[in-house]
Motif scaffolding. Structure first.
Motif, PDB file in Angstrom:
ATOM      1  N   UNK A 155       0.876  -1.621  -0.338  1.00 27.65           N
ATOM      2  CA  UNK A 155      -0.210  -0.236   0.174  1.00 27.65           C
ATOM      3  C   UNK A 155       0.895   1.117  -0.067  1.00 27.65           C
ATOM      4  N   UNK A 156       2.137   1.530  -0.534  1.00 26.34           N
ATOM      5  CA  UNK A 156       2.713   2.365  -0.530  1.00 26.34           C
ATOM      6  C   UNK A 156       3.949   2.599   0.306  1.00 26.34           C
ATOM      7  N   UNK A 157       4.485   3.624   0.605  1.00 27.22           N
ATOM      8  CA  UNK A 157       5.733   4.263   1.907  1.00 27.22           C
ATOM      9  C   UNK A 157       5.676   5.853   1.311  1.00 27.22           C
ATOM     10  N   UNK A 158       4.379   6.020   1.875  1.00 33.22           N
ATOM     11  CA  UNK A 158       4.369   7.451   2.141  1.00 33.22           C
ATOM     12  C   UNK A 158       5.612   8.380   1.742  1.00 33.22           C
ATOM     13  N   UNK A 159       5.928   9.347   0.760  1.00 28.89           N
ATOM     14  CA  UNK A 159       7.572  10.012   1.241  1.00 28.89           C
ATOM     15  C   UNK A 159       7.320  10.716   2.067  1.00 28.89           C
ATOM     16  N   UNK A 160       6.049  11.545   2.093  1.00 34.21           N
ATOM     17  CA  UNK A 160       5.785  13.010   3.337  1.00 34.21           C
ATOM     18  C   UNK A 160       6.127  13.273   4.553  1.00 34.21           C
ATOM     19  N   UNK A 161       5.816  11.464   4.738  1.00 34.37           N
ATOM     20  CA  UNK A 161       5.926  11.396   6.511  1.00 34.37           C
ATOM     21  C   UNK A 161       7.144  10.765   6.932  1.00 34.37           C
ATOM     22  N   UNK A 162       8.382  10.875   5.829  1.00 36.65           N
ATOM     23  CA  UNK A 162       9.591  10.232   5.885  1.00 36.65           C
ATOM     24  C   UNK A 162      10.186  11.304   5.822  1.00 36.65           C
ATOM     25  N   UNK A 163      10.244  12.858   5.544  1.00 36.57           N
ATOM     26  CA  UNK A 163      11.039  14.173   5.602  1.00 36.57           C
ATOM     27  C   UNK A 163      11.030  14.172   7.338  1.00 36.57           C
ATOM     28  N   UNK A 182      14.868  10.182  -1.521  1.00 32.61           N
ATOM     29  CA  UNK A 182      13.387  10.443  -2.167  1.00 32.61           C
ATOM     30  C   UNK A 182      13.911  10.615  -3.064  1.00 32.61           C
ATOM     31  N   UNK A 183      12.823  10.440  -4.619  1.00 27.16           N
ATOM     32  CA  UNK A 183      12.704  11.482  -5.577  1.00 27.16           C
ATOM     33  C   UNK A 183      12.668  10.227  -6.715  1.00 27.16           C
ATOM     34  N   UNK A 184      13.318   9.113  -6.476  1.00 25.43           N
ATOM     35  CA  UNK A 184      13.632   7.850  -7.174  1.00 25.43           C
ATOM     36  C   UNK A 184      12.175   7.407  -7.783  1.00 25.43           C
ATOM     37  N   UNK A 185      12.431   7.074  -9.161  1.00 26.07           N
ATOM     38  CA  UNK A 185      11.202   6.498  -9.493  1.00 26.07           C
ATOM     39  C   UNK A 185      10.786   4.855 -10.204  1.00 26.07           C
ATOM     40  N   UNK A 186       9.822   4.876 -10.492  1.00 22.01           N
ATOM     41  CA  UNK A 186      10.200   3.247 -11.322  1.00 22.01           C
ATOM     42  C   UNK A 186       9.053   3.237 -12.225  1.00 22.01           C
ATOM     43  N   UNK A 187       8.703   3.828 -12.828  1.00 22.83           N
ATOM     44  CA  UNK A 187       7.349   3.542 -13.738  1.00 22.83           C
ATOM     45  C   UNK A 187       7.807   2.626 -14.999  1.00 22.83           C
ATOM     46  N   UNK A 188       8.203   1.881 -14.425  1.00 31.35           N
ATOM     47  CA  UNK A 188       9.128   0.640 -15.541  1.00 31.35           C
ATOM     48  C   UNK A 188       8.175  -0.513 -14.991  1.00 31.35           C
ATOM     49  N   UNK A 189       7.715  -0.369 -13.928  1.00 30.33           N
ATOM     50  CA  UNK A 189       7.769  -1.106 -13.493  1.00 30.33           C
ATOM     51  C   UNK A 189       5.409  -1.215 -13.391  1.00 30.33           C
ATOM     52  N   UNK A 190       4.799  -2.929 -13.138  1.00 33.82           N
ATOM     53  CA  UNK A 190       3.544  -3.100 -12.548  1.00 33.82           C
ATOM     54  C   UNK A 190       3.210  -1.383 -11.848  1.00 33.82           C
ATOM     55  N   UNK A 201       6.028   7.413  -9.337  1.00 30.99           N
ATOM     56  CA  UNK A 201       6.604   8.192  -9.859  1.00 30.99           C
ATOM     57  C   UNK A 201       7.752   8.318  -8.861  1.00 30.99           C
ATOM     58  N   UNK A 202       7.222   7.839  -7.753  1.00 22.61           N
ATOM     59  CA  UNK A 202       8.161   8.475  -6.268  1.00 22.61           C
ATOM     60  C   UNK A 202       7.970   6.989  -5.429  1.00 22.61           C
ATOM     61  N   UNK A 203       9.907   6.694  -5.256  1.00 21.42           N
ATOM     62  CA  UNK A 203       9.967   5.416  -4.652  1.00 21.42           C
ATOM     63  C   UNK A 203      10.479   5.599  -3.397  1.00 21.42           C
ATOM     64  N   UNK A 204      10.087   5.906  -2.480  1.00 21.08           N
ATOM     65  CA  UNK A 204      10.777   5.962  -1.076  1.00 21.08           C
ATOM     66  C   UNK A 204      11.475   5.279  -0.325  1.00 21.08           C
ATOM     67  N   UNK A 205      12.752   5.314   0.134  1.00 24.42           N
ATOM     68  CA  UNK A 205      14.040   3.972   0.561  1.00 24.42           C
ATOM     69  C   UNK A 205      14.335   4.808   1.778  1.00 24.42           C
TER      70      UNK A 205
END
Length: 450
Positions: free
Chosen positions: A48-56, A95-103, A375-379
């Motif tokens: 269900x996603x890792x919300x980047x705005x809550x990691x800053x 922050x700011x990595x993308x992964x639009x090559x995925x499903x 578009x945005x894939x936090x780690x």
């Protein structure tokens, strides 16, 4: 003790009852003696996603058109990262990595760790990064996977990890079955109850071998061997006590919330993290993946009665909003990760600890949102692999997708991990052709390499 003497002692070690389970430990000692400390990797994925705005951290934001690169020193971490406060000098927020090559949609499946378009109903096309690293750093179990799920099956295939084309990797879901599969090698033959109740006899025999080995080692390695034995004994004591009480508990206390038998799956996840730590410390594996939950997972053990899918669609629970639920789940995961990291940090290795030679990655199988657009894939990363990852507490946010300078994808992060592991390659997964030529997306994230 000089190096030549220690080498002769290690070469001459013979073991009895402890031969099978101590062999990975002895192998690691031989490697350390040669100056070859193990490299370890742990991947923890949530749904269900890792919300980047809550990691800053306070005062730092992502989503701009330039790289933001800042130290975490003197920065207040967000509330859900509180468990990592004492590990802040080992923490990297990317922050700011993308992964639009995925499903896109509810999950990227193999694509989350592979960087390619994948389906849960089709075999994997390529290796995922955890499977790739597990083949590069083999052990008794090249890869160990754990999953929190709502079923009771022992082994499941969640379409997350693969060691190559068509070669998906299994995950342990039932904690008791996982314990048997991972640590059953230290138990005598026979039925499960007899195995568990006789564990003490086997460990008693092992202890003689361990004491003999301890007498030959320098103090730091004696201490590490002590941690190794303690991990087994803690697992043994928990199992022996539980099995001896099973009949009584079944009749009188069906809701006993032992981690391994609890009806709360969150306790199962805690048990998985315990076994992950023990597996790494014992040298049973160098690569662990924890698929922390699925869309059907319910976090009743921390007071959340709706499943992850409903929460992703905005459903709260009791007095909690959907965002409260997401924050609580994230905090719970990071508490488990912090505990794992601290266990590794307590074990001496070389001139430091096991954590110094480990990288723990926390991310999602679905980028930043419940319905991902990639578009945005936090780690979140704990550890720097003996300084190979250039971070002593660092926040780095790459230009956001659609901005002129964005070319940084999760595939670049995976190639970075390959470089950190000492097996460099310029491509991993598939490029995002909307970003331009494949060669423009090659290579590691150079800012993160020492």
């Amino acid at each position: 003790m000089n190096e030549t003497s220690r080498r002769k002692i290690l070469q001459g070690v013979t073991l009895g009852a402890g031969a099978t389970v101590l062999s990975p430990f002895i192998s690691n000692l031989h490697a350390a003696e040669r100056g070859e400390l193990p490299k370890r990797f742990v991947f923890v994925l949530k749904s269900s996603g890792l919300q980047g705005e809550y990691l800053n951290p306070e005062g730092l934001n992502h989503g701009g058109d330039q790289i933001v690169d800042a130290s975490l020193n003197d920065r207040k971490l967000p509330d859900s990262l509180a468990a990592l406060e004492t590990l802040k000098d080992r923490l990297t927020i990317i922050q700011g990595l993308s992964g639009k090559m995925t499903r896109l949609g509810h999950s990227a499946h193999y694509g989350a760790l592979g960087g390619y378009k994948a389906s849960p109903h089709a075999p994997p096309l390529y290796a995922t990064i955890d499977g790739h690293l597990s083949e590069a750093f083999p052990s008794v179990f090249n890869h160990v996977g754990f999953k929190m799920g709502e079923g009771n099956q022992g082994v499941t295939f969640p379409s997350i990890s693969a060691k190559g084309k068509g070669q998906q990797l299994p995950f342990q879901q039932n904690p008791m079955a996982a314990f048997e599969n991972l640590f059953g090698r230290i138990l005598e033959t026979g039925d499960l109850k007899k195995k568990y109740t006789r564990t003490g006899n086997v460990l008693d025999a092992m202890s003689e071998d361990i004491r003999k080995l301890q007498q030959t080692l320098p103090s730091s390695e004696k201490e590490k061997l002590g941690h190794y034995l303690n991990g087994f004994e803690a697992l043994r004591d928990r199992r022996v006590k539980l099995v001896s009480m099973q009949s009584t508990l079944k009749e009188n206390a069906p809701d006993l919330s032992d981690k391994y038998t609890s009806r709360f799956k969150t306790h199962h996840l805690e048990a998985h993290f315990d076994m992950a730590a023990a597996s790494l410390i014992c040298g049973l594996t160098n690569v662990v993946t924890v698929h922390a939950d699925g869309l059907d997972s319910v976090y009743s053990g921390i007071g959340i009665g709706n499943n992850v899918h409903a929460i992703g669609h905005g459903a709260g629970f009791a007095t909690m909003t959907a965002q409260d639920c997401r924050n609580a789940i994230r905090s719970f995961h990071l508490e488990l990760i912090a505990t794992l990291a601290k266990k590794l940090d307590a074990v001496p290795e070389g001139n430091g600890t096991m954590l110094d030679n480990t990288i723990i990655v926390y991310t999602s199988d679905n980028a930043a949102k419940h319905h991902s657009i990639g578009a945005d894939w936090p780690m979140l990363v704990v550890g720097n692999l003996a300084g190979r990852l250039r971070s002593k507490g660092r926040y780095i946010a790459y230009p956001s997708y659609g901005r002129a300078h964005h070319r940084h994808t999760i595939c670049n992060w995976f190639t970075t991990l390959c470089h950190l592991a000492g097996i460099p390659q310029e491509y991993f997964g598939q490029p995002d052709m909307a970003l331009g030529k494949a060669e423009d997306q090659s290579g590691p994230l150079s800012e993160l390499l020492a």
